[in-house]
Every structure is written in structure tokens, then in C-alpha cells.
Design a protein around this motif. Structure first.
Motif, PDB file in Angstrom:
ATOM      1  N   ARG A 156     -11.541   3.806 -20.636  1.00 58.08           N
ATOM      2  CA  ARG A 156     -13.042   4.709 -20.010  1.00 58.08           C
ATOM      3  C   ARG A 156     -13.132   5.569 -19.992  1.00 58.08           C
ATOM      4  NH1 ARG A 156     -16.853   0.036 -18.064  1.00 58.08           N
ATOM      5  NH2 ARG A 156     -15.195  -1.832 -17.947  1.00 58.08           N
ATOM      6  N   TRP A 157     -14.644   6.633 -19.852  1.00 60.35           N
ATOM      7  CA  TRP A 157     -14.668   8.195 -20.252  1.00 60.35           C
ATOM      8  C   TRP A 157     -14.458   8.479 -18.711  1.00 60.35           C
ATOM      9  CZ3 TRP A 157     -14.181  11.520 -23.776  1.00 60.35           C
ATOM     10  CH2 TRP A 157     -13.909  10.712 -25.189  1.00 60.35           C
ATOM     11  N   ALA A 158     -14.319   9.474 -17.892  1.00 59.04           N
ATOM     12  CA  ALA A 158     -14.543  10.069 -16.795  1.00 59.04           C
ATOM     13  C   ALA A 158     -14.894  11.222 -16.877  1.00 59.04           C
ATOM     14  CB  ALA A 158     -13.120  10.221 -15.875  1.00 59.04           C
ATOM     15  N   GLU A 159     -16.196  11.609 -16.098  1.00 59.25           N
ATOM     16  CA  GLU A 159     -16.908  12.366 -16.759  1.00 59.25           C
ATOM     17  C   GLU A 159     -16.885  13.225 -16.238  1.00 59.25           C
ATOM     18  OE1 GLU A 159     -22.200  13.510 -17.096  1.00 59.25           O
ATOM     19  OE2 GLU A 159     -21.561  12.038 -16.833  1.00 59.25           O
ATOM     20  N   ARG A 160     -16.158  13.703 -14.806  1.00 56.06           N
ATOM     21  CA  ARG A 160     -16.327  14.634 -14.447  1.00 56.06           C
ATOM     22  C   ARG A 160     -15.073  15.843 -14.415  1.00 56.06           C
ATOM     23  NH1 ARG A 160     -18.815  12.722  -7.888  1.00 56.06           N
ATOM     24  NH2 ARG A 160     -19.817  11.873  -8.752  1.00 56.06           N
ATOM     25  N   LYS A 161     -14.049  15.257 -14.726  1.00 55.82           N
ATOM     26  CA  LYS A 161     -12.264  15.411 -15.245  1.00 55.82           C
ATOM     27  C   LYS A 161     -12.347  15.945 -16.792  1.00 55.82           C
ATOM     28  CE  LYS A 161     -10.300  14.145 -11.017  1.00 55.82           C
ATOM     29  NZ  LYS A 161     -10.368  15.651 -10.238  1.00 55.82           N
ATOM     30  N   GLU A 162     -13.710  15.322 -17.326  1.00 53.89           N
ATOM     31  CA  GLU A 162     -13.535  15.248 -18.806  1.00 53.89           C
ATOM     32  C   GLU A 162     -12.247  14.371 -19.230  1.00 53.89           C
ATOM     33  OE1 GLU A 162     -14.742  19.035 -20.307  1.00 53.89           O
ATOM     34  OE2 GLU A 162     -16.528  18.927 -19.769  1.00 53.89           O
ATOM     35  N   TRP A 163     -11.679  13.095 -18.660  1.00 51.14           N
ATOM     36  CA  TRP A 163     -10.785  12.853 -19.045  1.00 51.14           C
ATOM     37  C   TRP A 163     -10.846  11.326 -20.316  1.00 51.14           C
ATOM     38  CZ3 TRP A 163      -8.268  12.587 -13.496  1.00 51.14           C
ATOM     39  CH2 TRP A 163      -7.583  13.468 -13.648  1.00 51.14           C
ATOM     40  N   LEU A 164     -10.207  10.620 -20.907  1.00 51.95           N
ATOM     41  CA  LEU A 164     -10.466   9.616 -21.283  1.00 51.95           C
ATOM     42  C   LEU A 164      -9.218   8.926 -20.294  1.00 51.95           C
ATOM     43  CD1 LEU A 164     -10.802   9.532 -25.270  1.00 51.95           C
ATOM     44  CD2 LEU A 164     -11.771   8.252 -23.650  1.00 51.95           C
ATOM     45  N   VAL A 165      -9.542   7.171 -20.405  1.00 48.46           N
ATOM     46  CA  VAL A 165      -8.710   6.329 -19.186  1.00 48.46           C
ATOM     47  C   VAL A 165      -8.087   5.036 -20.560  1.00 48.46           C
ATOM     48  CG1 VAL A 165      -8.325   5.376 -17.154  1.00 48.46           C
ATOM     49  CG2 VAL A 165      -9.966   7.511 -16.894  1.00 48.46           C
ATOM     50  N   HIS A 181      -4.137  -2.910  -9.232  1.00 50.74           N
ATOM     51  CA  HIS A 181      -3.627  -2.129  -9.129  1.00 50.74           C
ATOM     52  C   HIS A 181      -4.806  -0.563  -8.546  1.00 50.74           C
ATOM     53  CE1 HIS A 181       0.272  -2.387 -10.960  1.00 50.74           C
ATOM     54  NE2 HIS A 181      -0.037  -3.473  -9.760  1.00 50.74           N
ATOM     55  N   ILE A 182      -5.318   0.050  -7.089  1.00 49.57           N
ATOM     56  CA  ILE A 182      -6.207   1.412  -6.539  1.00 49.57           C
ATOM     57  C   ILE A 182      -5.439   2.546  -7.139  1.00 49.57           C
ATOM     58  CG2 ILE A 182      -7.646   1.457  -5.682  1.00 49.57           C
ATOM     59  CD1 ILE A 182      -8.196  -1.586  -4.842  1.00 49.57           C
ATOM     60  N   TRP A 183      -5.996   3.048  -7.980  1.00 51.18           N
ATOM     61  CA  TRP A 183      -4.642   4.309  -8.038  1.00 51.18           C
ATOM     62  C   TRP A 183      -6.187   5.955  -7.853  1.00 51.18           C
ATOM     63  CZ3 TRP A 183      -0.028   3.516 -10.325  1.00 51.18           C
ATOM     64  CH2 TRP A 183      -0.179   2.631 -11.340  1.00 51.18           C
ATOM     65  N   ASP A 184      -5.577   6.659  -6.684  1.00 54.13           N
ATOM     66  CA  ASP A 184      -6.313   7.365  -5.578  1.00 54.13           C
ATOM     67  C   ASP A 184      -6.205   9.030  -7.006  1.00 54.13           C
ATOM     68  OD1 ASP A 184      -7.796   9.203  -4.707  1.00 54.13           O
ATOM     69  OD2 ASP A 184      -5.741   9.847  -3.391  1.00 54.13           O
ATOM     70  N   GLU A 224     -15.726   8.635  -9.248  1.00 52.55           N
ATOM     71  CA  GLU A 224     -14.672   8.654 -10.573  1.00 52.55           C
ATOM     72  C   GLU A 224     -13.200   9.126  -9.355  1.00 52.55           C
ATOM     73  OE1 GLU A 224     -16.046  10.931 -13.285  1.00 52.55           O
ATOM     74  OE2 GLU A 224     -16.922  10.124 -14.095  1.00 52.55           O
ATOM     75  N   THR A 225     -13.707   8.428  -8.540  1.00 51.51           N
ATOM     76  CA  THR A 225     -12.458   9.226  -7.307  1.00 51.51           C
ATOM     77  C   THR A 225     -10.847   8.361  -8.256  1.00 51.51           C
ATOM     78  OG1 THR A 225     -13.057   8.189  -5.391  1.00 51.51           O
ATOM     79  CG2 THR A 225     -13.604  10.731  -5.912  1.00 51.51           C
ATOM     80  N   GLN A 226     -11.277   6.715  -8.292  1.00 45.10           N
ATOM     81  CA  GLN A 226     -10.305   5.284  -8.078  1.00 45.10           C
ATOM     82  C   GLN A 226     -11.073   5.426  -9.345  1.00 45.10           C
ATOM     83  OE1 GLN A 226     -11.161   3.615  -4.172  1.00 45.10           O
ATOM     84  NE2 GLN A 226     -10.129   4.553  -3.595  1.00 45.10           N
ATOM     85  N   ILE A 227      -9.633   4.591  -9.514  1.00 51.56           N
ATOM     86  CA  ILE A 227      -9.560   3.682 -11.538  1.00 51.56           C
ATOM     87  C   ILE A 227      -8.756   2.401 -10.821  1.00 51.56           C
ATOM     88  CG2 ILE A 227      -7.382   3.595 -13.078  1.00 51.56           C
ATOM     89  CD1 ILE A 227      -7.908   6.929 -13.667  1.00 51.56           C
ATOM     90  N   GLU A 247       1.044  -0.893  -0.146  1.00 49.43           N
ATOM     91  CA  GLU A 247       0.132   0.391  -0.502  1.00 49.43           C
ATOM     92  C   GLU A 247       0.820   1.186  -0.038  1.00 49.43           C
ATOM     93  OE1 GLU A 247      -4.051   2.076   2.808  1.00 49.43           O
ATOM     94  OE2 GLU A 247      -2.694   0.066   3.388  1.00 49.43           O
ATOM     95  N   ALA A 248       0.589   1.888  -0.839  1.00 49.78           N
ATOM     96  CA  ALA A 248       1.064   3.497  -0.713  1.00 49.78           C
ATOM     97  C   ALA A 248       0.649   3.982   0.173  1.00 49.78           C
ATOM     98  CB  ALA A 248       1.219   4.298  -1.762  1.00 49.78           C
ATOM     99  N   PRO A 249       1.365   5.387  -0.160  1.00 51.29           N
ATOM    100  CA  PRO A 249       0.130   7.113   1.062  1.00 51.29           C
ATOM    101  C   PRO A 249      -1.035   7.291   0.203  1.00 51.29           C
ATOM    102  CG  PRO A 249       2.775   6.616   0.877  1.00 51.29           C
ATOM    103  CD  PRO A 249       2.452   5.433  -0.145  1.00 51.29           C
ATOM    104  N   VAL A 250      -1.714   7.606   1.174  1.00 50.52           N
ATOM    105  CA  VAL A 250      -2.794   7.870  -0.180  1.00 50.52           C
ATOM    106  C   VAL A 250      -3.364   9.177   0.808  1.00 50.52           C
ATOM    107  CG1 VAL A 250      -5.138   8.026   0.724  1.00 50.52           C
ATOM    108  CG2 VAL A 250      -4.269   6.187   1.503  1.00 50.52           C
ATOM    109  N   GLY A 251      -4.002   9.806  -1.233  1.00 48.73           N
ATOM    110  CA  GLY A 251      -4.059  11.619  -0.845  1.00 48.73           C
ATOM    111  C   GLY A 251      -3.245  12.106  -1.585  1.00 48.73           C
TER     112      GLY A 251
END
Length: 467
Positions: free
Chosen positions: A401-410, A463-466, A450-453, A155-159
Motif C-alpha cells: 500500500r501507499w501512504a501518501e502523507r508520509k510518502e511511504w510504501l508499506v 495486528h494494528i500498528w501505530d 494513515e495513522t495506523q496499519i 495490547e502494547a503501550p500506545v504512542g
């Protein structure tokens, strides 16, 4: 003269005896050689450079598929590497036809065995011949590492934005480019298929909720696709072979509710439009079923080539399907209408159209990712069939995947970088590059807010990305 003839007969008998002894010696040598080959083969695992499971690893019920069609593999040429990760990174992407459904790349942690096919259930709700619900604690561990699914490895540091938060174990994750094995529901439950089982993970509580596994536990066929319903109550699971290829599960009631009519080949992709479930097969057939009605399909279509991706638009006006040969087809939303059997328009790209996603806030736009021959991220106008914008990623694109809130393409990438990339839209400038996988990233998903990938790779890690 009698002595001479007698002496000649004795010589002939002597030569004949000597020849028989030599033949016997050759036969013994061949038998010894054959025993050595079999003994050596049974004691060693298949080499990492071949996607074909060895014959001695197949169970007694292994049978060839009735369909022998093979599709072109979307994989880079193999090279002899110096490390184990390099060898595993060059595994071929499995062919999508039923005849090649058992040619999946060999997983480094656990080789899946084939068993006899399941029998047909006596009724739709009879769970005995099909899959069963198990508590999360009953999930089996991997034979070599001992890791349970979703075990916390580190586990890596959160935030820290864009930094890896958790690395979880995903043993027996199939290294197959043409599968869709990861999806997150609207309630935050992540479903991940590992071999013949599907494991459910609560991302908010960070716990393994339960698992779906075939009966008997060592199931005959691995999962090829899965998809949550829009309300998050139903999970649809498609398998690679067998008489029961598509099953519908009620997660709240923890039981299987339907066995749906299926295809004659691998169920490669699933997508929902409200209560309408669409499934695509390796042979190009698309079936539409209303889960509230009798099991007969309410509509069907046939793509010229196999189906490796299927996605309904957010409003249900259009259905997009991709093929391993680079064909992107757009279908009308009326599955029972006069235009339902032919696509509205079709577009081409140089490699497989496996990574597909509709833009949530501009519903006519559709993004696709190219395979290793192409590596381009494209955005299409589904009404005109033209490419609006594109960018070359110089890497194989396995999922998006699309991230609508940040208008990103993942996007999730394979060779050569094995990373997750975040792209600003519409400029398609790189916002973040998330590295940490040592092999290609096959699947990617986002939690509801849409806070985690979530990214699952061929290195059998989740993997869980913040964000």
C-alpha cells in the motif's frame, strides 16, 4: 485303482478347502487393514505440509470444478521444520484456477468444510439464498481456541512509533497467497474475510460492527476477494466457487443489493473506478460493470494468463492487472473503447505480480512486489513500460500500500522474515520494520488518516500498528 483315484480326489478336495480358507483369511486381513486406515484418517487432521484438504473433510455436496486448469504455485520448496510455525510457514500458495480452488492451505485453527452449492436467487434483492447480515455479537468462535473474530489477545503501550498497539484474533483466515481478504473504507471500517464470512471492524471505536455470512451459516465457499467502494457505502465480495460469486452489499442499509454477473472460475481481484466495478478471474477474464445499470457488463478484457491482482489508477486513466506468471498489464481507462480488449503495454518480472499499487501523487507510477522467487520491490512508469527504481527485499512480498502523507510504501512480507516494512520514496530506503507475526503477512491496509496499519497473517492474527 479305484482306491488310488478316490484318494487323489480326496486330496484335491482337501487342498481346495485349505486354499479357500487361506483366501478368506487374506480377505479378512485386508478388510481389517482398510478399517484401520479409515479409522486413523478420520481421527487425524491433514498434515501441515499439504495444501490439499483431506477427502473425509469434504461435505456431501463436494464436487470438482468444471475447469481443470492449474497455474504454477508461487511458493518456496518445502522443508521439514522442527516447530509448528516452521511447518505452517512453508505451506504452498494456492493455485489460482477453478480446478484448484479447493486446494487452499489448511488453516491450523479450523478446517473449512465444503457443502452443496447455493441455489440461484429468484430476484436480485432476495437475500434468502445468499448471504445474511448478522450482529457482531452473533459471530461464531473458533472451535479449538474459542476466540471470536477481533478478540483482543494483547495490547502494547500506545504512542510508541512503529510499535504494535493491538493484536487481535482472526480465526480461520485462509492461508492463500492469491487472495485479497483485507480492506479499509474511507470511513474507517475494516473488512476482513475469515473463511466464508466477512467481518466489519470499526477502527475508531475498536468494536466489531457486524458480519456477513452465507445461508446456511456453514457456508459452502470461502471468500477470495473483497473491496470497498470509493465512498465507503458498498462492499463487494467475491467467492471461490458457486453460482453467486460476486455480491454487492449496502453497508448503511445492511442488505444485499445486487448479485452481479460473475466468472466461471475464482474471483481473484476487485477494483473500483467511481461506480464502475472491475473483477478479475483465475482464467484471465476481466469484467467491467456499472453498478447503477442492468447487470450486463459494459466492457471486458482477457489477459493471456490468470489475474491475481487488479488496480485502477487514482484518476481512472489506467487499469493494472497482474498474473501469477509475472505478467503486468496496463489497460486503457475507456473500458468500452476500441482498445479495451488489449492491454496498452505489458511488463515482465520473474515471479507473481500479486502486490500492486498506484502512486497517489504521481499517477503514472505503479509499484509491484515480487514473490519468493524474486522478492524485489519495483516502481514502474506505466506510460513507457520501464522500471524506474527497484530494491531487493530478500523476502516474499504478499501485499503493498501507499501512504501518501508520509510518502511511504508499506509492504507485507512472507518468508523468511514475516514482517511489515516501510520504505521511503523515491529512495526506497527502509524507514521501519514491524515484526510480530510468526507466519507470512498476507494482507495489509491503512486507515483513512494513515495513522495506523492493519496487517493480517497466516498465523491468524490481525495486528494494528501505530504510525
Amino acid at each position: 485303482m479305484t482306491d488310488v483315484w478316490g484318494d487323489s480326489a480326496a486330496k484335491r478336495r482337501c487342498f481346495k478347502v485349505r486354499e479357500q480358507r487361506q483366501n478368506a483369511a487374506h480377505r479378512v486381513s485386508y478388510k481389517r487393514f482398510r478399517r484401520r486406515i479409515i479409522r486413523r484418517g478420520s481421527g487425524e487432521a491433514p498434515v501441515a505440509s499439504t495444501p490439499v484438504a483431506a477427502g473425509w473433510r469434504c461435505g456431501s455436496g463436494f464436487e470438482s470444478d468444471p475447469v481443470c486448469q492449474r497455474l504454477e504455485l508461487d511458493s518456496p520448496p518445502r522443508h521439514v521444520g522442527t516447530t509448528h510455525s516452521a511447518l505452517q510457514g512453508n505451506l504452498e500458495e494456492t493455485a489460482l484456477a477453478a480446478g484448484a480452488s479447493h486446494r487452499g492451505a489448511v488453516t491450523p485453527l479450523k478446517t473449512l468444510r465444503s457443502h452443496s452449492a447455493e441455489g440461484k436467487p429468484d430476484s436480485e434483492n432476495d437475500p434468502k439464498p445468499g448471504w445474511v447480515w448478522r450482529a457482531g455479537a452473533q459471530a461464531g468462535s473458533d472451535e479449538r481456541t474459542g476466540h471470536l473474530p477481533f478478540d483482543l489477545l494483547d495490547e502494547a503501550p500506545v504512542g510508541v512509533q512503529g510499535k504494535l498497539v493491538r493484536r487481535l484474533a482472526a480465526p480461520s483466515l485462509l492461508d492463500d497467497y492469491y487472495t485479497n481478504l483485507l480492506d479499509c473504507s474511507c470511513s474507517g471500517i475494516t473488512a476482513l474475510a475469515l473463511g466464508p464470512c466477512v467481518y466489519l471492524w470499526d477502527s475508531e471505536a475498536s468494536t466489531l460492527v457486524a458480519s456477513l455470512g452465507p445461508t446456511p451459516p456453514a457456508g459452502p465457499h470461502s471468500v477470495s476477494s473483497l473491496r470497498w467502494s470509493p465512498d465507503g457505502r458498498l462492499l463487494c465480495v467475491g467467492t471461490r466457487r458457486g453460482e453467486i460469486q460476486v455480491q454487492l452489499w449496502d453497508v448503511e442499509q445492511k442488505r444485499r443489493v445486487r448479485c452481479l454477473p460473475s466468472h466461471l472460475s475464482v474471483v481473484t481481484a476487485l477494483s473500483w473506478k467511481q461506480q464502475l466495478l472491475s473483477s478479475g478471474s483465475a482464467l484471465g477474464h476481466i469484467l467491467h460493470l456499472d453498478v447503477r445499470a442492468p447487470p450486463a457488463p459494459v466492457g471486458a478484457g482477457v489477459q493471456e494468463e490468470g489475474v491475481c491482482s487488479l488496480q485502477w489508477s487514482p484518476g481512472g486513466e489506467r487499469l493494472a492487472s497482474g498474473s501469477p506468471d509475472g505478467l503486468l498489464s496496463i489497460w486503457d481507462g475507456d473500458v468500452a473503447g476500441p482498445r479495451s480488449h488489449q492491454p496498452v503495454c505489458s511488463m515482465r518480472q520473474p515471479s507473481a505480480v500479486k502486490a500492486v499499487g498506484w502512486c497517489p501523487w504521481q499517477r503514472k507510477l505503479l509499484a509491484t512486489g515480487g514473490g519468493w522467487k524474486d522478492g524485489a520491490l519495483r516502481v514502474w512508469d506505466s506510460q513507457t513500460g520501464t522500471c524506474v527504481t527497484s530494491v531487493h527485499t530478500d523476502s516474499q512480498i504478499c501485499s503493498l500500500r501507499w501512504a501518501e502523507r508520509k510518502e511511504w510504501l508499506v509492504t507485507a512480507h512472507g518468508l523468511p522474515h514475516h514482517q511489515v516494512a516501510l520504505w521511503d520514496f523515491p529512495s526506497l530506503d527502509t524507514s521501519h520494520r514491524l515484526t510480530g507475526h510468526c507466519q507470512r503477512v498476507l494482507h495489509v491496509a491503512l486507515n483513512p488518516d494513515e495513522t495506523q496499519i492493519f496487517s493480517a497473517g497466516a498465523d491468524q492474527r490481525l495486528h494494528i500498528w501505530d504510525l
